[in-house]
Design an enzyme around this catalytic site. Structure first.
Site, PDB file in Angstrom:
ATOM      1  N   GLN A 156      17.648 -20.140 -34.122  1.00 34.05           N
ATOM      2  CA  GLN A 156      18.729 -20.627 -34.960  1.00 34.05           C
ATOM      3  C   GLN A 156      18.182 -21.233 -36.166  1.00 34.05           C
ATOM      4  O   GLN A 156      19.220 -21.787 -37.106  1.00 34.05           O
ATOM      5  CB  GLN A 156      19.653 -21.591 -34.151  1.00 34.05           C
ATOM      6  CG  GLN A 156      20.183 -20.951 -32.835  1.00 34.05           C
ATOM      7  CD  GLN A 156      20.506 -21.987 -31.694  1.00 34.05           C
ATOM      8  OE1 GLN A 156      21.624 -22.668 -31.707  1.00 34.05           O
ATOM      9  NE2 GLN A 156      19.570 -22.311 -30.845  1.00 34.05           N
ATOM     10  N   ASP A 171      22.395 -29.482 -36.987  1.00 33.67           N
ATOM     11  CA  ASP A 171      22.987 -30.048 -36.005  1.00 33.67           C
ATOM     12  C   ASP A 171      24.608 -30.613 -36.699  1.00 33.67           C
ATOM     13  O   ASP A 171      25.484 -30.795 -35.779  1.00 33.67           O
ATOM     14  CB  ASP A 171      22.363 -31.403 -35.676  1.00 33.67           C
ATOM     15  CG  ASP A 171      21.021 -31.026 -34.898  1.00 33.67           C
ATOM     16  OD1 ASP A 171      20.885 -29.871 -34.429  1.00 33.67           O
ATOM     17  OD2 ASP A 171      20.156 -31.845 -35.094  1.00 33.67           O
ATOM     18  N   ARG A 179       8.607 -34.406 -40.791  1.00 33.71           N
ATOM     19  CA  ARG A 179       8.335 -35.681 -40.449  1.00 33.71           C
ATOM     20  C   ARG A 179       6.970 -36.086 -40.545  1.00 33.71           C
ATOM     21  O   ARG A 179       6.003 -35.507 -40.580  1.00 33.71           O
ATOM     22  CB  ARG A 179       8.814 -36.018 -39.004  1.00 33.71           C
ATOM     23  CG  ARG A 179      10.071 -35.840 -38.721  1.00 33.71           C
ATOM     24  CD  ARG A 179      10.887 -36.128 -37.476  1.00 33.71           C
ATOM     25  NE  ARG A 179      12.237 -36.085 -37.279  1.00 33.71           N
ATOM     26  CZ  ARG A 179      12.804 -35.079 -36.670  1.00 33.71           C
ATOM     27  NH1 ARG A 179      12.076 -34.038 -36.354  1.00 33.71           N
ATOM     28  NH2 ARG A 179      13.999 -35.022 -36.446  1.00 33.71           N
ATOM     29  N   GLY A 235      16.767 -39.771 -40.074  1.00 35.13           N
ATOM     30  CA  GLY A 235      15.473 -40.152 -39.866  1.00 35.13           C
ATOM     31  C   GLY A 235      14.979 -40.213 -41.054  1.00 35.13           C
ATOM     32  O   GLY A 235      14.566 -41.264 -41.658  1.00 35.13           O
ATOM     33  N   HIS A 265      14.682 -22.020 -31.487  1.00 34.33           N
ATOM     34  CA  HIS A 265      14.457 -22.040 -32.867  1.00 34.33           C
ATOM     35  C   HIS A 265      14.667 -20.723 -33.757  1.00 34.33           C
ATOM     36  O   HIS A 265      14.763 -20.819 -34.886  1.00 34.33           O
ATOM     37  CB  HIS A 265      12.708 -22.538 -33.062  1.00 34.33           C
ATOM     38  CG  HIS A 265      12.674 -23.719 -32.572  1.00 34.33           C
ATOM     39  ND1 HIS A 265      12.713 -24.324 -31.345  1.00 34.33           N
ATOM     40  CD2 HIS A 265      12.634 -24.945 -33.447  1.00 34.33           C
ATOM     41  CE1 HIS A 265      12.352 -25.705 -31.244  1.00 34.33           C
ATOM     42  NE2 HIS A 265      12.359 -25.968 -32.683  1.00 34.33           N
ATOM     43  N   GLU A 322      22.420 -28.305 -25.893  1.00 34.03           N
ATOM     44  CA  GLU A 322      21.143 -29.148 -25.528  1.00 34.03           C
ATOM     45  C   GLU A 322      21.792 -30.736 -25.753  1.00 34.03           C
ATOM     46  O   GLU A 322      22.614 -31.021 -26.368  1.00 34.03           O
ATOM     47  CB  GLU A 322      20.024 -28.909 -26.455  1.00 34.03           C
ATOM     48  CG  GLU A 322      20.152 -29.334 -27.834  1.00 34.03           C
ATOM     49  CD  GLU A 322      18.794 -29.089 -28.590  1.00 34.03           C
ATOM     50  OE1 GLU A 322      17.893 -28.575 -28.040  1.00 34.03           O
ATOM     51  OE2 GLU A 322      18.871 -29.238 -29.901  1.00 34.03           O
ATOM     52  N   ARG A 381      22.450 -15.281 -15.356  1.00 34.44           N
ATOM     53  CA  ARG A 381      21.167 -15.364 -16.291  1.00 34.44           C
ATOM     54  C   ARG A 381      21.221 -16.349 -17.455  1.00 34.44           C
ATOM     55  O   ARG A 381      22.507 -16.698 -17.589  1.00 34.44           O
ATOM     56  CB  ARG A 381      21.312 -13.728 -17.105  1.00 34.44           C
ATOM     57  CG  ARG A 381      21.172 -12.907 -16.014  1.00 34.44           C
ATOM     58  CD  ARG A 381      20.042 -12.732 -15.125  1.00 34.44           C
ATOM     59  NE  ARG A 381      19.888 -11.701 -13.921  1.00 34.44           N
ATOM     60  CZ  ARG A 381      19.282 -10.511 -14.223  1.00 34.44           C
ATOM     61  NH1 ARG A 381      18.885 -10.110 -15.598  1.00 34.44           N
ATOM     62  NH2 ARG A 381      19.552  -9.410 -13.467  1.00 34.44           N
ATOM     63  N   MET A 428      21.240 -24.975 -30.097  1.00 34.65           N
ATOM     64  CA  MET A 428      20.600 -26.283 -30.300  1.00 34.65           C
ATOM     65  C   MET A 428      21.872 -27.251 -30.809  1.00 34.65           C
ATOM     66  O   MET A 428      23.034 -26.952 -30.468  1.00 34.65           O
ATOM     67  CB  MET A 428      19.817 -26.311 -31.406  1.00 34.65           C
ATOM     68  CG  MET A 428      18.533 -25.206 -30.930  1.00 34.65           C
ATOM     69  SD  MET A 428      17.323 -25.089 -32.446  1.00 34.65           S
ATOM     70  CE  MET A 428      16.311 -26.399 -32.213  1.00 34.65           C
ATOM     71  N   GLY A 429      21.344 -28.353 -31.514  1.00 34.58           N
ATOM     72  CA  GLY A 429      22.473 -29.360 -31.601  1.00 34.58           C
ATOM     73  C   GLY A 429      22.027 -30.827 -31.466  1.00 34.58           C
ATOM     74  O   GLY A 429      22.759 -31.681 -31.573  1.00 34.58           O
TER      75      GLY A 429
END
Length: 280
Positions: free
Chosen positions: A212, A85, A29, A61, A210, A180, A204, A127-128
């Protein structure tokens, strides 16, 4: 484009890269590109090199910036959906998604071994961003008992009740997949709330993070990236502009940037139903 770090690529320039993770372009970015001044510098750089069109690899973006750039300077762009994602409207799958899912699933399989061996409840965060597209196949493929995604309302009470019911049936290990961006918070926050209600359980937390986003891409991602790369170039050559190349039901399609930016891509409710059936 702003710094003028532009090089001509020959066929040998991309030799032996298809099996590599990440990007040889080292793109990221740009805050400067969000300003009129930055975009003017980028346009001047393209003009000086005689560049008439762009292929933009990224997500909403990236495509928002490309759309604005065209409105200001008329530089046509075709987009390749590159995000783990998988939340872009206009394509069934995005570049990097399949690799991210398989990377996460491999880790979940290993964690399952520990959960079974030591009678533990693992809360695993994937993630996502604001999407459960990674979490859902990980939950189904990893045999998770519970999945929490932003698209559905899975309360702490539901998680507690499900774990308590499983425990009463002599089940001693559990996997809870958490995407997330969910309403109940991170995996750490969810685990703390559940531990308060079920103090006898050995809980746990694992945040895959990251890991991923790296690693050698799967065959499916290599095929998708190659197909969409060709589609982007051919789209520009045939006069297309401000569109994203994607694959829907096995067919190549072009979707206007404005749609990829503004329209939601809902998760198939059948997949969510599958999680409920298989974990019951």
């Amino acid at each position: 484009m702003i710094k003028g770090e532009i090089s001509k690529l020959e066929s040998y320039s991309v030799s032996n890269i298809i099996q590599k993770g990440g990007t040889i372009l080292r793109s990221a970015r740009s805050k400067d590109f969000t300003t009129k001044e930055g975009r003017k510098i980028a346009y001047d750089q393209l003009q000086s090199l005689g560049i008439e069109g762009l292929v933009a690899i990224g997500g909403d973006g990236t495509f928002t910036g490309a759309n604005i750039f065209f409105e200001e300077y008329g530089i046509p762009t075709i987009g390749a959906p590159g995000t783990i994602d998988n939340d872009l409207y206009g394509t069934d799958y995005t570049i990097g998604y399949d690799t991210a899912v398989n990377t996460a699933l491999d880790a979940i399989d290993k964690i399952r071994d520990t959960a079974d061996s030591h009678d533990r409840v693992f809360f695993i965060e994937v993630m996502g961003r604001d999407s459960g597209y990674i979490a859902i196949p990980c939950a189904i493929g990893g045999g998770a008992e519970i999945v929490m995604i932003p698209e559905t309302d899975t309360s702490i009470d539901y998680v507690v009740d499900t774990l308590r019911t499983g425990w009463s049936r002599s089940k001693t290990s559990f996997i809870v997949i958490i995407a997330e961006g969910g309403e109940e918070g991170s995996a750490t926050e969810v685990a703390a709330k559940v531990q308060t209600a079920l103090p006898h359980m050995d809980a746990r937390v694992t945040i895959l993070g990251h890991v991923q986003r790296g690693g050698s891409p799967t065959a499916a991602d290599r095929m998708l990236a190659s197909q969409l790369g060709i589609a982007c170039v051919e789209g520009l050559l045939t006069g297309r502009k401000n569109e994203m190349a994607g694959i829907i039901n096995g067919e190549l399609v072009y979707t206007p940037f404005i749609d990829t930016i503004t329209k939601d891509k809902p998760i198939n409710p059948e997949f969510i139903n599958m999680v409920n059936i298989l974990s019951s």
